[in-house]
Design an enzyme around this catalytic site. Structure first.
Site, PDB file in Angstrom:
ATOM      1  N   ASP A   1       0.846  -1.203   0.000  1.00 23.66           N
ATOM      2  CA  ASP A   1       0.000   0.000   0.000  1.00 23.66           C
ATOM      3  C   ASP A   1       0.876   1.246   0.000  1.00 23.66           C
ATOM      4  O   ASP A   1       2.055   1.187   0.352  1.00 23.66           O
ATOM      5  CB  ASP A   1      -0.968   0.015   1.196  1.00 23.66           C
ATOM      6  CG  ASP A   1      -0.258   0.098   2.545  1.00 23.66           C
ATOM      7  OD1 ASP A   1       0.812  -0.522   2.704  1.00 23.66           O
ATOM      8  OD2 ASP A   1      -0.779   0.778   3.450  1.00 23.66           O
TER       9      ASP A   1
ATOM     10  N   SER B   1       8.761   4.900  11.851  1.00 25.21           N
ATOM     11  CA  SER B   1       8.195   3.736  12.535  1.00 25.21           C
ATOM     12  C   SER B   1       7.665   2.741  11.506  1.00 25.21           C
ATOM     13  O   SER B   1       7.160   3.143  10.463  1.00 25.21           O
ATOM     14  CB  SER B   1       7.031   4.176  13.434  1.00 25.21           C
ATOM     15  OG  SER B   1       7.388   5.303  14.195  1.00 25.21           O
TER      16      SER B   1
ATOM     17  N   GLU C   1      -0.039  -0.798   5.958  1.00 25.54           N
ATOM     18  CA  GLU C   1       1.021  -0.165   6.748  1.00 25.54           C
ATOM     19  C   GLU C   1       0.815   1.340   6.865  1.00 25.54           C
ATOM     20  O   GLU C   1       1.073   1.930   7.901  1.00 25.54           O
ATOM     21  CB  GLU C   1       2.395  -0.466   6.126  1.00 25.54           C
ATOM     22  CG  GLU C   1       3.574  -0.254   7.066  1.00 25.54           C
ATOM     23  CD  GLU C   1       4.072   1.182   7.145  1.00 25.54           C
ATOM     24  OE1 GLU C   1       4.789   1.508   8.099  1.00 25.54           O
ATOM     25  OE2 GLU C   1       3.737   1.996   6.259  1.00 25.54           O
TER      26      GLU C   1
HETATM   27  N1  BES Z   1       8.685   3.237   5.450  1.00 26.05           N
HETATM   28  C1  BES Z   1       8.116   4.090   6.443  1.00 26.05           C
HETATM   29  C2  BES Z   1       8.961   4.134   7.717  1.00 26.05           C
HETATM   30  C3  BES Z   1      10.143   5.055   7.535  1.00 26.05           C
HETATM   31  C4  BES Z   1       9.979   6.402   7.792  1.00 26.05           C
HETATM   32  C5  BES Z   1      11.375   4.613   7.118  1.00 26.05           C
HETATM   33  C6  BES Z   1      11.021   7.279   7.621  1.00 26.05           C
HETATM   34  C7  BES Z   1      12.427   5.488   6.919  1.00 26.05           C
HETATM   35  C8  BES Z   1      12.256   6.825   7.172  1.00 26.05           C
HETATM   36  C9  BES Z   1       6.709   3.617   6.746  1.00 26.05           C
HETATM   37  O1  BES Z   1       5.999   3.302   5.572  1.00 26.05           O
HETATM   38  C10 BES Z   1       5.934   4.734   7.415  1.00 26.05           C
HETATM   39  O2  BES Z   1       5.641   5.699   6.762  1.00 26.05           O
HETATM   40  N2  BES Z   1       5.599   4.569   8.697  1.00 26.05           N
HETATM   41  C11 BES Z   1       4.750   5.480   9.398  1.00 26.05           C
HETATM   42  C12 BES Z   1       4.009   4.689  10.453  1.00 26.05           C
HETATM   43  C13 BES Z   1       2.946   5.456  11.180  1.00 26.05           C
HETATM   44  C14 BES Z   1       1.823   5.850  10.292  1.00 26.05           C
HETATM   45  C15 BES Z   1       2.433   4.609  12.321  1.00 26.05           C
HETATM   46  C16 BES Z   1       5.566   6.584  10.031  1.00 26.05           C
HETATM   47  O3  BES Z   1       6.724   6.386  10.425  1.00 26.05           O
HETATM   48  O4  BES Z   1       5.048   7.704  10.110  1.00 26.05           O
HETATM   49 MN    MN Z   2       7.102   2.117   4.302  1.00 21.46          MN
HETATM   50 MN    MN Z   3       5.374   5.229   4.632  1.00 20.49          MN
END
Ligand code: BES
Ligand code: MN
Ligand code: MN
Length: 458
Positions: A92, A405, A157
């Site tokens: 997604d 995250s 995710e």
């Molecule tokens: N792939 C990202 C996580 C990430 C963020 C990796 C920054 C490297 C750098 C993941 O898809 C993401 O966006 N996670 C969200 C989770 C939240 C919505 C609980 C995030 O970190 O905001």
């Molecule tokens: Mn991601």
């Molecule tokens: Mn992301």
């Protein structure tokens, strides 16, 4: 490995075209108008994995489907002693707004100056696809994989779904069989010349606060000085949560924060982060944050308090002299080990309620959150990952953490108790969640090679 690498090089143009097909499906999980596309994308991926010779299936959930695909042998015969790696990713993507800021349409992938531009290019379709193509290369050249793989790919995710976490809890005995660990590429390299193992992820707590004043918007001339202003009350409340120096003022907030180890501070210092470059890139005069910590320390190993959106009252053209009836803010906090999202959520909610002035009413939604993660870097799987990055990128990898995250990682760790290897092929400058998201074509090809080496090393 020679024939595998040759296969990757000979087929890289086709791999890129297939990635484009994957990306063209606008699988935005947060917007129900795209539910059909999310479903379509899951089916595309399942069919793709099946065509590689894996046993692939769609697992329906109460939210978006999970794609599961495994095997190690073209004939589908199981080797009960084979080591197994779970490969996690998400198909997604984030919404595409603000749409007018894209130089090429978000779901029509385009290659410009060595990058593939499109929503999902780096987060996470491109990175995930590296592993898919590595599996293809190994199967096509050798007829079987050096270890068993099990793809578990979710579609929630980016929209806070917990279907995969639930599935892992339910299936944990079966998933843990012969398991060496979980491999994830959904984060960043340190920079374009430095691949990295990410050994820490921040956790998160989210809540929304609403401050309520008069029954409806009222004239600020008639009632100004007599009726309290919810927007000002909200501003005051927020100002009591975080200082201008970045220090969070909520009592107890830092109680469980694990201090950085000396070797971590030394490692980060050696990476020699370019503060000036970051300022320039983001068009800032100064960076922000706690005085006693460097940029990398603050971004990776310190908790934060952010307002993601703040609204209330009149925001249209010209003036409108009112005292608004309500004002709201969406708040998220990034957490680090060993902060607990439940404990922090309650602490913050109670604090907000305790400082709210009596002339307004405060409503706080139930906080939701995810735990931070710190991985043991001495696990053999991490060493295999280090070696694979060296082989795939021709450079030594750095140990880094990530400020973002990935919610399900903690569930993998808690339920399966096996190493989670985070090796990102993206760059922080790829613009994940932003307009003009991109993925470096060279990283895509090197990521495929790295993944092939990793499966071989394991
Ligand atoms: N792939 C990202 C996580 C990430 C963020 C990796 C920054 C490297 C750098 C993941 O898809 C993401 O966006 N996670 C969200 C989770 C939240 C919505 C609980 C995030 O970190 O905001
Ligand atoms: Mn991601
Ligand atoms: Mn992301």
């Amino acid at each position: 490995m020679r024939e595998v690498l040759e296969y990757i090089e000979q087929n890289q143009d086709r791999f890129l075209e297939e990635l484009k097909d994957f990306i063209r499906i606008p699988s935005v999980s947060a917007q129900s108008a795209h539910d059909g596309d999310v479903q379509k994308c899951a089916t595309w991926l399942k069919d793709h994995l099946k065509n590689l010779g894996l046993q692939a299936e769609i697992i329906e959930t109460k939210g978006h489907p999970i794609v599961r695909a495994g095997g190690g042998n073209r004939n589908g015969q199981k080797d009960p002693s084979a080591k197994r790696l779970i490969i996690y990713g998400h198909y997604d993507v984030q919404p595409d707004d603000p749409i007018d800021q894209w130089k090429s349409p978000p779901f029509e992938p385009e290659i410009r100056d060595g990058f593939l531009y499109a929503r999902g290019a780096t987060d996470d379709k491109g990175q995930l696809f590296c592993h898919v193509k590595a599996v293809e290369a190994l199967l096509q050249t050798r007829g079987k994989l050096p270890c068993e793989v099990l793809f578990l790919i979710e579609g929630e995710e980016e929209s806070n779904g917990d279907s995969l976490a639930e599935y892992i809890r339910q299936q944990k005995a079966e998933l843990a069989q012969n398991l060496t660990g979980v491999v994830i590429s959904d984060c960043s390299m340190y920079d374009e010349n430095t691949p990295a193992i990410t050994y820490g992820l921040r956790g998160i707590v989210a809540m929304e606060v609403q401050v309520k004043g008069p029954i409806n918007d009222v004239h600020s001339g008639t009632y100004g000085g007599v009726v309290g202003n919810p927007a000002i009350a909200l501003a005051n409340i927020i100002a009591q949560c975080i200082g201008t120096d970045g220090r969070i003022l909520i009592p107890g907030f830092y109680d469980d924060v694990r201090q950085l180890e000396d070797f971590e501070r030394e490692n980060y210092a050696r990476l020699n982060f370019d503060d000036q470059g970051l300022k320039k890139e983001l068009s800032l005069n100064e960076l922000f944050g706690e005085q006693d910590f460097t940029t990398l320390e603050r971004a990776w190993a310190r908790p934060t308090f952010e307002i993601n959106g703040i609204f209330g009252g009149y925001t249209g053209q010209g003036n409108k002299t009112i005292i608004p009836a309500t004002a709201s803010a969406k708040i998220t906090m990034r957490l680090v080990a060993d902060q607990d999202p439940k404990k922090i959520g309650k602490l913050v909610k109670d604090y907000l309620e305790s400082i709210c002035p009596d002339y307004v009413e405060l409503q706080v939604t139930e906080p939701s959150g995810e735990k931070p993660v710190l991985v043991d870097v001495n696990d053999p799987l991490v060493r295999a990952g280090m070696e694979a990055l060296q082989q795939g990128f021709g450079r030594d990898a750095a140990y880094i953490r990530c400020g973002g995250s990935i919610p399900v990682v903690d569930t993998f760790w808690q339920e399966l108790q096996k190493c989670v290897l985070l090796m990102g092929f993206g760059l922080d400058t790829d613009g994940a969640h932003s307009p003009n998201e991109r993925f470096r074509v060279e990283s895509f090809f090197k990521g495929i090679k790295t993944s092939a080496y990793l499966l071989d090393n394991v």
